[in-house]
Scaffold this active site. Structure first.
Site, PDB file in Angstrom:
ATOM      1  N   HIS A  62       9.431  -3.678   5.714  1.00 55.06           N
ATOM      2  CA  HIS A  62      10.166  -4.931   5.548  1.00 55.06           C
ATOM      3  C   HIS A  62      10.896  -4.909   4.213  1.00 55.06           C
ATOM      4  O   HIS A  62      10.763  -3.953   3.437  1.00 55.06           O
ATOM      5  CB  HIS A  62       9.243  -6.145   5.655  1.00 55.06           C
ATOM      6  CG  HIS A  62       8.207  -6.251   4.575  1.00 55.06           C
ATOM      7  ND1 HIS A  62       7.184  -5.332   4.418  1.00 55.06           N
ATOM      8  CD2 HIS A  62       8.015  -7.183   3.604  1.00 55.06           C
ATOM      9  CE1 HIS A  62       6.420  -5.700   3.403  1.00 55.06           C
ATOM     10  NE2 HIS A  62       6.907  -6.807   2.884  1.00 55.06           N
ATOM     11  N   HIS A  64      10.818  -6.841   1.377  1.00 56.88           N
ATOM     12  CA  HIS A  64      10.333  -7.247   0.064  1.00 56.88           C
ATOM     13  C   HIS A  64      10.368  -6.023  -0.842  1.00 56.88           C
ATOM     14  O   HIS A  64      10.006  -4.911  -0.432  1.00 56.88           O
ATOM     15  CB  HIS A  64       8.932  -7.834   0.161  1.00 56.88           C
ATOM     16  CG  HIS A  64       8.922  -9.252   0.673  1.00 56.88           C
ATOM     17  ND1 HIS A  64       7.854  -9.825   1.304  1.00 56.88           N
ATOM     18  CD2 HIS A  64       9.895 -10.211   0.633  1.00 56.88           C
ATOM     19  CE1 HIS A  64       8.153 -11.077   1.636  1.00 56.88           C
ATOM     20  NE2 HIS A  64       9.387 -11.336   1.233  1.00 56.88           N
ATOM     21  N   ASP A  66       8.784  -4.589  -3.191  1.00 55.57           N
ATOM     22  CA  ASP A  66       7.686  -3.665  -3.476  1.00 55.57           C
ATOM     23  C   ASP A  66       7.481  -2.658  -2.349  1.00 55.57           C
ATOM     24  O   ASP A  66       6.629  -1.773  -2.469  1.00 55.57           O
ATOM     25  CB  ASP A  66       6.395  -4.421  -3.764  1.00 55.57           C
ATOM     26  CG  ASP A  66       5.994  -5.391  -2.668  1.00 55.57           C
ATOM     27  OD1 ASP A  66       6.877  -6.004  -2.068  1.00 55.57           O
ATOM     28  OD2 ASP A  66       4.772  -5.560  -2.429  1.00 55.57           O
ATOM     29  N   HIS A  67       8.274  -2.764  -1.277  1.00 57.68           N
ATOM     30  CA  HIS A  67       8.157  -1.819  -0.175  1.00 57.68           C
ATOM     31  C   HIS A  67       9.393  -0.944   0.013  1.00 57.68           C
ATOM     32  O   HIS A  67       9.367  -0.034   0.834  1.00 57.68           O
ATOM     33  CB  HIS A  67       7.850  -2.565   1.131  1.00 57.68           C
ATOM     34  CG  HIS A  67       6.492  -3.196   1.119  1.00 57.68           C
ATOM     35  ND1 HIS A  67       5.400  -2.631   1.728  1.00 57.68           N
ATOM     36  CD2 HIS A  67       6.052  -4.338   0.536  1.00 57.68           C
ATOM     37  CE1 HIS A  67       4.342  -3.408   1.536  1.00 57.68           C
ATOM     38  NE2 HIS A  67       4.716  -4.450   0.804  1.00 57.68           N
ATOM     39  N   HIS A 142       4.558 -11.995   8.631  1.00 59.86           N
ATOM     40  CA  HIS A 142       4.770 -12.143   7.195  1.00 59.86           C
ATOM     41  C   HIS A 142       5.882 -13.170   6.987  1.00 59.86           C
ATOM     42  O   HIS A 142       6.385 -13.776   7.932  1.00 59.86           O
ATOM     43  CB  HIS A 142       5.118 -10.786   6.592  1.00 59.86           C
ATOM     44  CG  HIS A 142       4.987 -10.722   5.103  1.00 59.86           C
ATOM     45  ND1 HIS A 142       3.963 -11.329   4.402  1.00 59.86           N
ATOM     46  CD2 HIS A 142       5.761 -10.111   4.165  1.00 59.86           C
ATOM     47  CE1 HIS A 142       4.122 -11.102   3.119  1.00 59.86           C
ATOM     48  NE2 HIS A 142       5.198 -10.366   2.939  1.00 59.86           N
ATOM     49  N   ASP A 212       2.137  -5.913   5.260  1.00 59.26           N
ATOM     50  CA  ASP A 212       1.925  -7.287   4.781  1.00 59.26           C
ATOM     51  C   ASP A 212       1.846  -8.209   5.990  1.00 59.26           C
ATOM     52  O   ASP A 212       2.771  -8.233   6.811  1.00 59.26           O
ATOM     53  CB  ASP A 212       3.097  -7.732   3.902  1.00 59.26           C
ATOM     54  CG  ASP A 212       3.166  -6.979   2.585  1.00 59.26           C
ATOM     55  OD1 ASP A 212       2.575  -5.889   2.504  1.00 59.26           O
ATOM     56  OD2 ASP A 212       3.829  -7.480   1.665  1.00 59.26           O
ATOM     57  N   HIS A 270      -2.656  -2.572  -1.046  1.00 58.11           N
ATOM     58  CA  HIS A 270      -1.751  -3.684  -1.370  1.00 58.11           C
ATOM     59  C   HIS A 270      -2.473  -4.734  -2.221  1.00 58.11           C
ATOM     60  O   HIS A 270      -2.410  -5.928  -1.974  1.00 58.11           O
ATOM     61  CB  HIS A 270      -1.203  -4.320  -0.082  1.00 58.11           C
ATOM     62  CG  HIS A 270       0.045  -5.120  -0.299  1.00 58.11           C
ATOM     63  ND1 HIS A 270       0.043  -6.481  -0.466  1.00 58.11           N
ATOM     64  CD2 HIS A 270       1.348  -4.738  -0.368  1.00 58.11           C
ATOM     65  CE1 HIS A 270       1.273  -6.916  -0.623  1.00 58.11           C
ATOM     66  NE2 HIS A 270       2.092  -5.865  -0.570  1.00 58.11           N
TER      67      HIS A 270
END
Length: 303
Positions: A62, A64, A66-67, A142, A212, A270
């Site tokens: 996805h 976000h 941090d990914h 999410h 997530d 995570h």
């Protein structure tokens, strides 16, 4: 056949000292696949002796940061290092626009082709298949459209009983047919029964990656009976309200999910940056599922 995963990043949202945002490398029969690509992924690969040139594809869960914030740097480095082999990216459709803009305004024309395959977070779908494995999406819940990924080995051919074959002087040219499970009649009428000279290969293994998600049970059928489940465990259960608000999972919930779906092993990751030590998260998950380990950076886990 190797089927293992190396953890490059296990932190959520922001990097902390000694922990980096999410990234993993999956090795399936010596083909390497990147699962998510948080900031600093390149540095982690250098740190642990992993070569970007060996990666065949990236799976992005996805959008976000941090990914995926490490992806543009990784793609650029492969370009600068002279990569010409095509690279596949599986991810949400807007990711292609993001990458195109980055390359447009840096006036970069990659030496290699990017094949972009759009993933959607509506129903589970098979998105990849080769001779070694298949990959399906796992629809997660999410705050933005998010998929996990289910990596499943292909069933291997039957295994030859070499000593018996040699002892009975079965010609080598018949071995491929035996691997396929066939009975044989040799010249002269000699009958070779497959069951006498082969054994079945191991059952295919499955690695499920749940990045997530709210622990709402909606995706349980997609991960049932997996060999290894990676599941986010951002918070301890005392912060359940926070987990629900942010559409995340607690360590206790991750353990409960692994038990419910009949997973063989559970990796939790995570982790929120609030946790300086991860032992409490592990201990909490263990109360629900005893075969739980922390997804520790630099560690390789055999699936």
């Amino acid at each position: 056949m190797r089927f293992e995963v190396t953890i490059l990043g296990s932190s959520s949202a922001t990097p902390v000292f000694n922990r980096n945002p999410t990234a993993q490398l999956l090795n399936c029969n010596e083909k390497i696949y990147l699962i998510d690509c948080g900031e600093g992924t390149q540095h982690q690969m250098i740190r642990y002796g992993m070569k970007a040139s060996k990666i065949d594809a990236a799976f992005i869960s996805h959008l976000h940061g941090d990914h995926y914030f490490g992806l543009i740097g990784l793609l650029s480095t492969m370009h600068l290092n002279g990569r010409i082999k095509p690279f596949q990216i599986f991810g949400p459709e807007p990711l292609k626009e993001i990458l195109d803009l980055q390359f447009k305004y840096s006036d970069t024309i990659l030496r290699y082709e990017i094949e972009f395959i759009v993933t959607t977070a509506d129903v589970p779908k098979k998105i990849f298949e080769n001779q070694d494995m298949t990959v399906e999406t796992i629809v997660l819940n999410h705050r933005i459209p998010t998929t996990g990924f289910k990596f499943t080995e292909k069933k291997r051919q039957r295994k030859l009983l070499s000593e018996k074959l040699e002892a009975d002087n079965v010609p080598v040219e018949y071995y491929p047919l035996l691997k396929r499970g066939l009975n044989l009649e040799l010249p002269g009428g000699r009958l070779i029964l497959n069951e006498d000279y082969t054994r079945d290969s191991d059952e295919p293994k499955c690695y499920c990656y749940c990045s997530d998600t709210l622990a709402d049970g909606s995706y349980l059928e997609s991960i049932r009976n997996c060999t290894m489940l990676y599941h986010e465990a951002t918070f301890q259960h005392e912060l359940l309200d926070r987990a629900n608000l942010t559409h995340h999972t607690t360590a206790l919930q991750a353990g409960q999910i692994a038990k419910t779906v009949g997973a063989t092993k559970l990796l939790i990751g995570h982790f929120s940056s609030r946790y300086k030590t991860l032992t409490p998260l592990l201990e909490e998950a263990l109360t629900a599922f005893e075969h739980t380990e922390l997804a520790l950076e630099g560690n390789t886990y055999i699936i």
